[in-house]
Design an enzyme around this catalytic site. Sequence first.
Site, PDB file in Angstrom:
ATOM      1  N   GLY A 279      -5.127  50.494  18.591  1.00 57.92           N
ATOM      2  CA  GLY A 279      -5.543  49.156  18.193  1.00 57.92           C
ATOM      3  C   GLY A 279      -5.978  48.806  16.671  1.00 57.92           C
ATOM      4  O   GLY A 279      -5.959  47.904  16.391  1.00 57.92           O
ATOM      5  N   ASP A 280      -6.354  50.094  16.225  1.00 60.95           N
ATOM      6  CA  ASP A 280      -6.520  49.947  14.789  1.00 60.95           C
ATOM      7  C   ASP A 280      -5.014  50.124  13.935  1.00 60.95           C
ATOM      8  O   ASP A 280      -5.054  49.080  13.141  1.00 60.95           O
ATOM      9  CB  ASP A 280      -7.485  50.949  14.265  1.00 60.95           C
ATOM     10  CG  ASP A 280      -8.769  51.033  14.683  1.00 60.95           C
ATOM     11  OD1 ASP A 280      -9.690  49.897  14.398  1.00 60.95           O
ATOM     12  OD2 ASP A 280      -9.495  51.955  15.077  1.00 60.95           O
ATOM     13  N   LEU A 281      -4.518  50.724  14.046  1.00 62.63           N
ATOM     14  CA  LEU A 281      -3.296  51.234  13.409  1.00 62.63           C
ATOM     15  C   LEU A 281      -2.198  50.069  13.542  1.00 62.63           C
ATOM     16  O   LEU A 281      -1.725  49.529  12.524  1.00 62.63           O
ATOM     17  CB  LEU A 281      -2.695  52.496  13.845  1.00 62.63           C
ATOM     18  CG  LEU A 281      -3.514  53.557  13.708  1.00 62.63           C
ATOM     19  CD1 LEU A 281      -2.684  54.883  14.161  1.00 62.63           C
ATOM     20  CD2 LEU A 281      -3.868  53.798  12.144  1.00 62.63           C
TER      21      LEU A 281
END
Length: 393
Positions: A174-176
């Site tokens: 989700g972040d990367l």
Amino acid sequence: MGALSDIRVLDLTQVLAGPYCTMVLADMGADVVKIERPGGDLIRSNPPFVEEPDQEAYGGYFQSVNRGKRSIELNLGDAEDREDFLRLVETADVVVENYRAGTMERFDLGYETLAERNPSIIYSAIRGFGDPRTGETHRQGQPSFDLIAQALGGVMEITGQPDGPPTKVGPGIGDLFTATLNCIGILGALHHRERTGEGQFVDTALYDSMISMTERAIYQQSYDGEPPTRLGNAHPTLFPYDAFEVDDGYVVIAAFGSNHWTALCEAIGREDLAEEYPTADSRLANREVLRGELADWMIERASNDVVELLEGSVPVAPVQTTADIFDDSHVHTRNMLYEVEQPGADRPVQIAGAPIKMSETTPEPRGRAPLLNEHEAEVFDELADDEAATADD
């Protein structure tokens, strides 16, 4: 020189998504100045550590995604520090932040304010639910992390075993993935500015990005009218495309093409299966029977034996641990393990290298992560020189 060695980035991000985005820019040569709030990025103190935590400047989490940056400490609530930040904006190309929507506006440092000081600035935001400028919703302002994005975006519902619970993907995708898309947006905005002189606002949301990543689930819902769910390591429309247990672990096989399917059957001495199930449709319709046949053959053999037999003719690989990755000569040849100094420890550490390879300006990590406020004097001395040069002109 890196591909972005003429670009200066003011990095107001913390934790993972924002720092990963600016790390990619730093690997490509950009001068990334990490502007940390008083006390620094809250992830500085996160483990793991080589030695005792109180002896090291930061742990592995911070080291991994902040390599090659410079650090200064500013309190944006302080009038003098706020003005120092605006001075930096005047000579910068890009500003990146990953606060909740409205945070920078409370400091009167939103995009519109920065664009008044530097009309060509590219202002890039990474948020859980996007920015009102690009589509206002009731979710904006809510806190969000990778787990929230994976849950809302459908990732967890299609990940895991059929009889098990929804499962988060191990890495923080989700972040990367959001960070990677944001980096692409920044590069597109830089190209647009080169042609027109115009800066702009770039917005990438975790929730939006996870919907993009689950693209297969989206079209399945539209075409079939049914929400897809968990299939373990299998694929809904391809077979064989799965993980199989062997005597000492697991291997994966992706032999859904008829050429690879034929090669697989020949290698294991089951030419009869290739003759009986020659098409992708026939294999998919009989996947349970065929999976059983393959599983029975696999379970009696070691992973190395399976890989050696099939490699080169059938897409196959062992399921590796990170210890296996560290032992893989391919990884070292590709410079995917990078050694950096760990302040406070008596030995260097290794972090993941840069996966983008270029013939002339190959990105690479450019040294360890910074100490908090390590580059204050250096950055502001440079700024004074720039301002003096501008005044002379």
